[in-house]
Design a protein around this motif. Structure first.
Motif, PDB file in Angstrom:
ATOM      1  N   UNK A 244       0.821  -1.209   0.000  1.00 39.06           N
ATOM      2  CA  UNK A 244       0.000   0.000   0.000  1.00 39.06           C
ATOM      3  C   UNK A 244       0.853   1.256   0.000  1.00 39.06           C
ATOM      4  N   UNK A 245       2.056   1.201   0.563  1.00 45.31           N
ATOM      5  CA  UNK A 245       2.910   2.388   0.676  1.00 45.31           C
ATOM      6  C   UNK A 245       3.738   2.655  -0.574  1.00 45.31           C
ATOM      7  N   UNK A 246       3.853   1.690  -1.476  1.00 44.88           N
ATOM      8  CA  UNK A 246       4.760   1.845  -2.615  1.00 44.88           C
ATOM      9  C   UNK A 246       4.411   3.063  -3.459  1.00 44.88           C
ATOM     10  N   UNK A 247       3.159   3.289  -3.856  1.00 43.54           N
ATOM     11  CA  UNK A 247       2.872   4.498  -4.651  1.00 43.54           C
ATOM     12  C   UNK A 247       3.248   5.781  -3.907  1.00 43.54           C
ATOM     13  N   UNK A 248       3.079   5.819  -2.591  1.00 39.72           N
ATOM     14  CA  UNK A 248       3.426   7.025  -1.845  1.00 39.72           C
ATOM     15  C   UNK A 248       4.933   7.216  -1.774  1.00 39.72           C
ATOM     16  N   UNK A 249       5.711   6.124  -1.656  1.00 38.70           N
ATOM     17  CA  UNK A 249       7.165   6.263  -1.597  1.00 38.70           C
ATOM     18  C   UNK A 249       7.740   6.675  -2.934  1.00 38.70           C
ATOM     19  N   UNK A 250       7.050   6.338  -4.014  1.00 36.20           N
ATOM     20  CA  UNK A 250       7.512   6.742  -5.338  1.00 36.20           C
ATOM     21  C   UNK A 250       7.108   8.170  -5.675  1.00 36.20           C
ATOM     22  N   UNK A 251       6.204   8.720  -4.907  1.00 38.68           N
ATOM     23  CA  UNK A 251       5.683  10.059  -5.181  1.00 38.68           C
ATOM     24  C   UNK A 251       6.791  11.107  -5.049  1.00 38.68           C
ATOM     25  N   UNK A 252       6.780  12.081  -5.938  1.00 42.58           N
ATOM     26  CA  UNK A 252       7.769  13.157  -5.929  1.00 42.58           C
ATOM     27  C   UNK A 252       7.323  14.255  -4.972  1.00 42.58           C
ATOM     28  N   UNK A 253       8.009  14.358  -3.854  1.00 40.61           N
ATOM     29  CA  UNK A 253       7.727  15.409  -2.880  1.00 40.61           C
ATOM     30  C   UNK A 253       9.039  16.060  -2.480  1.00 40.61           C
ATOM     31  N   UNK A 254       8.936  17.218  -1.849  1.00 41.64           N
ATOM     32  CA  UNK A 254      10.143  17.906  -1.392  1.00 41.64           C
ATOM     33  C   UNK A 254      10.488  17.460   0.024  1.00 41.64           C
ATOM     34  N   UNK A 255      11.751  17.548   0.347  1.00 43.09           N
ATOM     35  CA  UNK A 255      12.201  17.181   1.686  1.00 43.09           C
ATOM     36  C   UNK A 255      11.570  18.086   2.727  1.00 43.09           C
ATOM     37  N   UNK A 256      11.420  19.359   2.387  1.00 46.54           N
ATOM     38  CA  UNK A 256      10.830  20.297   3.346  1.00 46.54           C
ATOM     39  C   UNK A 256       9.377  19.921   3.643  1.00 46.54           C
ATOM     40  N   UNK A 257       8.644  19.513   2.624  1.00 48.15           N
ATOM     41  CA  UNK A 257       7.242  19.141   2.840  1.00 48.15           C
ATOM     42  C   UNK A 257       7.134  17.905   3.722  1.00 48.15           C
TER      43      UNK A 257
END
Length: 823
Positions: A244-257
């Motif tokens: 379930x977490x794989x799509x979220x871990x692949x998501x492009x987010x910033x370190x600050x966020x």
């Protein structure tokens, strides 16, 4: 998973197919580091997974240092993908780390959630049916009470159901077996993860976070840890986490966020260790939120990838044979064929658990669900208990408990078993003390039960069962001391000081003697004296006396000095004797029934207390003589409740302090027309109640039975309905045989043959004449037994044996003749 990023391996927790796929993927990719979903505080414990004495199932246990009862488990079985990843990394010398939200936040975040009942702190909804122990306990909303769509809540409970529905299955477990466990090997070891990743991506696009925002925080922390590992090891990083977490871990987010999401979370000082776990606690039925239906079956699939059905049914046959059921090799072959045929008929690639169980029921269990229930319990679920190395961190109390278990040869086992202890033997006495000390500390490893053998005070019977949650209880009890003896002593002293009533202190004194805590007895005895001096309620004193007297008896077998308790018990008994008669006056029906129970309890306690026990000037036998005097006062006092007066008369009669004639006179007075029927019925309940004893008294004493019968027939119709409930309650306590005998005696009437007493009889139970007809029926059988029958065996022509004496008929023989025949 592609394009130079970290290798994301989405798994089903506790899935053997996922575990095999993880091992194949890691072997093919050879990453430089392995990141695993789990609490980072456990990183120092990872090397222990390579210890030769470590045997799964085990669990990581995190607990708040200042509040050990607040804890969380992360269970791992041999077929768990996380365990396989740990072992692979250790075997190949590759660094391994846990990357989930730290337990320091998990334990304190959402303090209303119970983490000690087997819920999993590792998972959120991951497409594998797992749940997270950090989520709201009611499962229908997030931590702040925001509503969750019904469909999202359904995905949160069991995401496999959505994929199973899409594939046309009504059983998520059966879909998982067909789609993953029974799938043949592929040339590309990453193909299974790509397919599961695609399915989870579609689910996340549809349901988002599934209604649980905490998953977003956990995933933000995991992304931060993955970035740090990539900076250290490059892209050669493998991540093993819930699918379930794989799509979220692949998501492009910033370190600050991501840091903003995890900033300011509450935390608590945390301890972490490995603890043994069991297959039963891995099952969903055992209360584990991320559990599976059949951990024993999944363990078998992982350990026997080739010919699993044949091997499984062979194990079933071995189990049934051990239970004395006839199972042949031909039966096993036939069961395998039937399972394969069922799989073909149901359109499955290979037989699954459903087919193997159906085949086992039909062939090996002969269609019965009774032996099949044993198979489900022992093999489908199982009682496998893991083991952790002695070098694993543990509180000092846990280490002392380990030493005591080894010294007393009392091995913790996950399956329930009964242990008979003979307290005259040193080892058994030590076992009993240990179990009682643990119960006092709240560690319910053993539970006392009624034994099947002797009922003497030198025997104890325990039902033992070690549950993984007891590790938390041991950690909690560590605040009381570093050894079991010291901790139990400190806990007993604290409980004595905080006890609210006299009965609590007396019960605690009993437990201290059972547990062998001589250091705690002075404190408990002092509190007992203080409470007894201040308590003026006779009911409380009467309730406390039996437990105190039982404590004195235990000292005989266990060798504990109970002199101080004997003085307290004697003084307590004296206060009961003085206060009981006034306390039995002006009572309603409920209070009178309660007081009758107190009288019974005190009577039994005085009998056990022994002659000469108590302070001077009791003298030898003083307590019992004074107690009999109290009973006489109760029996003759009109203001005393009828049920108590009747009970006092009965106790005096049983002790030989009152003859039957006097008892009959007192009953006659009570059952006279001048006594209200309700009062008379209460007196009868006190006199005859208490099980079969009162019924047997009526069976053997026709005078008392006649008095009751005469009174009952004379009760007016207007009052009969009022006394009927009391009479029904009294006679319903008798055994069925006693009630039948009483009914037959009443039907025959007084003086009839077969009654307890006949006119002219010399003793109860015997008639006044000789029944030659009944004697004739016995003589032929006696002749055969004694060998005096006619050797010709002609008999009388009607199948009866010949007479065992001379040629005279039975009615012509005297009793002396029959006596000669018997001798």
């Amino acid at each position: 998973m592609t394009g130079g990023g970290p290798l994301l391996l989405g798994v089903r927790h506790h899935g053997p197919g996922s575990a095999r796929a993880v091992r194949a993927a890691l072997t093919a990719a050879e990453p430089g580091a392995v990141l695993i979903e789990g609490p980072p505080e456990a990183d120092p414990l990872i090397p222990l997974a390579a210890d030769g004495t470590m045997r799964p199932p085990v669990a990581l246990l995190a607990h708040a240092v200042d509040e050990p009862g607040r804890s969380a488990f992360w269970p791992l079985a041999e077929f768990s993908p996380e365990w396989v990843a740990l072992r692979w990394a250790l075997e190949h010398g590759v660094p391994a780390r846990f990357i989930d939200l730290p337990a320091a936040h998990t334990l304190v975040w959402g303090r209303d959630t119970n983490f000690t009942d087997g819920t999993d702190g590792t998972d959120s909804t991951d497409g594998t049916g797992d749940t997270d122990g950090t989520d709201a306990p009611n499962g229908d909303g997030d931590g702040d009470g925001s509503p969750v769509p019904d469909e999202a809540a359904r995905v949160r409970v069991d995401p496999l159901a959505v994929l199973a529905d899409a594939a046309g299955y009504d059983d998520p477990e059966r879909w998982w077996e067909d789609a993953v466990e029974h799938r043949g090997g592929t040339r590309d070891p990453l193909a299974p993860f790509a397919a599961l990743d695609e399915a989870m991506t579609a689910l996340r696009e549809t349901y988002g976070d599934g209604g649980h925002p905490r998953d977003l925080v956990r995933e933000a922390h995991m992304r931060i840890q993955v970035r740090a590992a990539v900076r250290e090891f490059g892209d050669s990083v493998a991540v093993v986490c819930g699918a379930w977490h794989v799509p979220a871990l692949r998501e492009r987010t910033t370190l600050a966020a991501d840091r903003a999401l995890v900033k300011g979370l509450p935390r608590v000082r945390t301890g972490m260790t490995w603890v043994p776990w069991t297959h039963r606690r891995l099952s969903r039925a055992g209360g584990y939120g991320a559990g599976i239906e059949s951990p024993g079956w999944y363990g078998h699939l992982f350990a026997a990838p080739d010919r699993p059905v044949e091997r499984w049914l062979t194990e079933v046959a071995g189990l049934l044979r051990a239970e004395d059921r006839l199972v042949s090799s031909a039966d096993v072959i036939e069961a395998v064929r039937l399972a394969e045929t069922l799989a073909v008929l149901r359109g499955r690639p290979l037989p699954g658990l459903t087919e193997t169980l159906d085949a086992a029921r039909a062939v090996l269990c002969e269609g019965s669900d009774v032996p099949l229930a044993l198979v489900r319990d022992r093999l489908v679920v199982g009682d496998v208990l893991g083991r952790v190395p002695a070098s694993a961190p543990a509180v000092p109390l846990r280490r002392d408990l380990d030493r005591e278990q080894r010294r007393l040869r009392l091995k913790p086992e996950p399956s329930a078993r009964e242990v008979e202890l003979d307290l005259r033997k040193e080892t058994d006495a030590g076992r009993g003390r240990l179990l009682h000390r643990l119960r006092l500390l709240g560690v319910g490893w053993g539970r006392p039960v009624d034994g099947r053998g002797s009922t003497g005070t030198f025997r104890e019977t325990w039902r033992l069962r070690w549950e993984p949650e007891l590790e938390v209880r041991v950690a909690e009890a560590g605040i009381w001391g570093t050894t079991v003896l010291a901790a139990a002593t400190a806990r007993a002293e604290s409980d004595a000081l905080s006890a609210r009533g006299l009965a609590e202190v007396t019960a605690l004194a009993e437990r201290c003697l059972l547990a062998g805590l001589p250091e705690a007895l002075p404190v408990v005895t002092r509190m007992l004296v203080d409470r007894a001096a201040l308590d003026t309620d006779v009911g409380h004193l009467a309730q406390a006396l039996p437990a105190l007297v039982r404590s004195l008896r235990y000292g005989d077998v266990r060798g504990t000095d109970t002199a101080a308790l004997a003085e307290v018990a004697g003084g307590l008994a004296e206060r009961v004797f003085i206060g009981l008669p006034p306390a039995c006056a002006a009572l309603d029906a409920e209070a009178a029934a309660e007081m009758r129970r107190h009288v019974d309890a005190v009577h039994g306690a005085v009998a056990l207390l022994g002659e000469g026990t108590g302070p001077p000037p009791s003298g030898r036998g003083g307590l019992r003589r004074r107690w009999y005097g109290v009973l006489r006062v109760l029996s003759a006092r009109d203001t005393c409740a009828g049920i108590v007066r009747g009970r006092a008369v009965r106790l005096l009669l049983d002790e030989g302090e009152l003859d039957e004639g006097e008892a009959a006179r007192l009953m006659g007075l009570v059952l006279s027309p001048g006594t209200p029927p309700a009062d008379a019925a209460a007196w009868i309940e006190g006199f005859l109640g208490g099980g079969s004893g009162g019924g047997l008294l009526l069976v053997h004493d026709e005078r008392l039975r006649g008095l009751v019968d005469a009174w009952l027939t004379a009760v007016p119709d207007s009052a009969f309905e009022d006394v009927l409930p009391l009479l029904r309650r009294t006679f319903a306590a008798y055994e069925a045989g006693v009630r039948r005998t009483l009914g037959e005696l009443v039907r025959r009437g007084p003086g009839a043959r077969g009654s307890a007493v006949h006119p002219g009889a010399g003793a109860p139970g015997f008639g006044d004449g000789f029944d030659s007809g009944r004697a004739d029926a016995v003589l032929p059988v006696l002749g055969l037994l004694l060998g005096t029958a006619d050797e010709a065996g002609a008999g009388d022509g009607e199948g009866h044996a010949p007479s065992p004496h001379d040629g005279r008929k039975a009615d012509e023989r005297s009793p002396e003749d029959m006596g000669e025949a018997l001798t």
